[in-house]
Motif scaffolding. Structure first.
Motif, PDB file in Angstrom:
ATOM      1  N   CYS A  10       0.713  -1.072   0.006  1.00  0.00           N
ATOM      2  CA  CYS A  10      -0.443  -0.074  -0.544  1.00  0.00           C
ATOM      3  C   CYS A  10       0.937   1.129   0.044  1.00  0.00           C
ATOM      4  CB  CYS A  10      -0.758  -0.009   1.273  1.00  0.00           C
ATOM      5  SG  CYS A  10       0.129   0.335   3.529  1.00  0.00           S
ATOM      6  N   GLY A  11       0.461   2.359  -0.242  1.00  0.00           N
ATOM      7  CA  GLY A  11       0.646   3.393  -0.576  1.00  0.00           C
ATOM      8  C   GLY A  11       0.342   4.279  -0.902  1.00  0.00           C
ATOM      9  N   SER A  82      -7.681   3.334   3.085  1.00  0.00           N
ATOM     10  CA  SER A  82      -8.194   2.840   4.598  1.00  0.00           C
ATOM     11  C   SER A  82      -8.469   1.896   5.450  1.00  0.00           C
ATOM     12  CB  SER A  82      -9.869   3.537   3.832  1.00  0.00           C
ATOM     13  OG  SER A  82      -9.837   2.247   3.576  1.00  0.00           O
ATOM     14  N   GLN A  83      -8.375   2.533   6.155  1.00  0.00           N
ATOM     15  CA  GLN A  83      -8.598   1.239   7.194  1.00  0.00           C
ATOM     16  C   GLN A  83      -8.725  -0.063   7.186  1.00  0.00           C
ATOM     17  OE1 GLN A  83      -7.987   2.521  11.473  1.00  0.00           O
ATOM     18  NE2 GLN A  83      -7.075   4.419  10.789  1.00  0.00           N
ATOM     19  N   GLN A  84     -10.030   0.764   7.078  1.00  0.00           N
ATOM     20  CA  GLN A  84     -10.999  -0.773   6.635  1.00  0.00           C
ATOM     21  C   GLN A  84     -10.724  -1.413   5.060  1.00  0.00           C
ATOM     22  OE1 GLN A  84     -14.342   0.267   3.899  1.00  0.00           O
ATOM     23  NE2 GLN A  84     -15.726  -1.173   3.680  1.00  0.00           N
ATOM     24  N   LEU A  85     -10.089  -0.916   4.489  1.00  0.00           N
ATOM     25  CA  LEU A  85      -9.441  -1.730   3.178  1.00  0.00           C
ATOM     26  C   LEU A  85      -8.674  -3.096   3.549  1.00  0.00           C
ATOM     27  CD1 LEU A  85     -10.087   0.268   0.283  1.00  0.00           C
ATOM     28  CD2 LEU A  85     -11.123  -1.481   0.437  1.00  0.00           C
ATOM     29  N   ALA A  90      -6.555  -8.100   6.303  1.00  0.00           N
ATOM     30  CA  ALA A  90      -6.587  -9.178   7.022  1.00  0.00           C
ATOM     31  C   ALA A  90      -7.796 -10.148   6.992  1.00  0.00           C
ATOM     32  CB  ALA A  90      -6.177  -8.048   8.387  1.00  0.00           C
ATOM     33  N   ASP A  91      -8.912  -9.889   7.348  1.00  0.00           N
ATOM     34  CA  ASP A  91      -9.903 -10.890   7.786  1.00  0.00           C
ATOM     35  C   ASP A  91     -10.265 -11.528   6.659  1.00  0.00           C
ATOM     36  OD1 ASP A  91     -10.255  -8.953   9.502  1.00  0.00           O
ATOM     37  OD2 ASP A  91     -12.528  -8.130   8.793  1.00  0.00           O
ATOM     38  N   GLU A 139      -5.593   6.892   5.415  1.00  0.00           N
ATOM     39  CA  GLU A 139      -5.003   6.744   7.142  1.00  0.00           C
ATOM     40  C   GLU A 139      -4.127   6.013   7.404  1.00  0.00           C
ATOM     41  OE1 GLU A 139      -8.697   4.990   7.705  1.00  0.00           O
ATOM     42  OE2 GLU A 139     -10.022   6.566   6.311  1.00  0.00           O
ATOM     43  N   PRO A 140      -3.928   7.008   8.861  1.00  0.00           N
ATOM     44  CA  PRO A 140      -3.096   6.104   9.056  1.00  0.00           C
ATOM     45  C   PRO A 140      -2.737   4.597   9.184  1.00  0.00           C
ATOM     46  CG  PRO A 140      -4.103   8.205  10.630  1.00  0.00           C
ATOM     47  CD  PRO A 140      -4.536   7.273   9.406  1.00  0.00           C
ATOM     48  N   ILE A 141      -1.678   3.730  10.031  1.00  0.00           N
ATOM     49  CA  ILE A 141      -2.034   3.034   9.149  1.00  0.00           C
ATOM     50  C   ILE A 141      -1.419   2.005  10.859  1.00  0.00           C
ATOM     51  CG2 ILE A 141      -0.352   0.286   8.438  1.00  0.00           C
ATOM     52  CD1 ILE A 141       0.361   1.832   6.257  1.00  0.00           C
TER      53      ILE A 141
END
Length: 171
Positions: A10-11, A82-85, A90-91, A139-141
Motif C-alpha cells: 500500500c501507499g 483506508s483502514q477498512q480496506l 487481514a480478515d 489513513e494511518p496504518i
C-alpha cells in the motif's frame, strides 16, 4: 519452504508500489494483482468513482481469495488508503488461514513528483493531483506493518524487501 501468505503493498500513487510488489511476487513465486490493471479490465473508460473503486477492490479480494484457497501466495498492489480496506485484507487472510503482511511503500515527495511527471508507459492514470488527493485522505496504518522507503535505487529497495519481507517468508 516459504509459508503461504497474503502481502498487501500500500501507499500513495507514484511511490513505487508496483516495482516493489513485482519484485516480491517474483521472488516468492506469488500471484500479483494490481488495482490499476483490474480497474481497466472491468471498465473501458474508468472514471474513478467511489462505485468503481468499490467494484475494483471487490474483484481484487475475490481473485486473491480464489488463489489463496488454491494454496498460492498472493501479492496485492493498491493504495489501500483506508483502514477498512486493510482490515478487509487481514480478515481475508485470517479466513483462509494464511499469513498476512502489510508493506507500506514510501518515497520522498520530490522524487515521487519527478517519477509521476516522467511516466510514459504506465497502467496507472494517477498524476500529481491524484497523488496529492490520496495523500490527504490516506489513513494511518494502525497495525503492524513493514515500511519500505523507495527513495533510492531499485537495488536499495530490493535489499530492504529481501531483509524485511523475504527473510520472514522463508523463516
Amino acid at each position: 519452504m516459504p509459508r503461504q501468505r497474503l502481502l498487501v503493498y500500500c501507499g500513495l500513487p507514484g511511490v513505487g508500489k508496483s516495482a516493489a510488489s513485482a519484485y516480491t511476487a517474483d521472488q516468492c513465486s506469488a500471484t500479483r494483482y494490481r488495482t490499476d490493471e483490474i480497474r481497466k479490465q472491468l471498465f473501458d473508460d474508468p472514471e474513478y468513482t467511489a462505485e468503481e473503486t468499490a467494484t475494483t477492490y471487490d474483484e481484487l479480494f475475490d481473485r486473491a481469495r480464489r488463489d489463496l484457497e488454491a494454496g498460492e501466495t498472493v501479492v496485492c498492489d493498491a493504495t489501500f488508503r483506508s483502514q477498512q480496506l486493510r482490515a478487509r485484507a487481514a480478515d481475508l487472510a485470517d479466513a483462509v488461514g494464511v499469513g498476512f503482511d502489510i508493506v507500506h511503500v514510501t518515497c520522498d515527495s520530490d522524487i515521487v513528483i519527478d517519477r509521476i511527471e516522467s511516466r510514459t508507459d504506465s497502467v496507472s492514470d494517477a498524476d500529481v493531483r491524484v497523488h496529492n488527493l490520496v495523500r490527504d485522505s490516506f489513513e494511518p496504518i494502525e497495525r503492524d506493518h513493514v515500511v519500505i522507503d523507495n527513495s533510492g535505487t531499485l537495488e536499495e529497495t530490493y535489499r530492504q524487501i529481501d531483509h524485511s519481507i523475504l527473510a520472514v517468508s522463508n523463516a
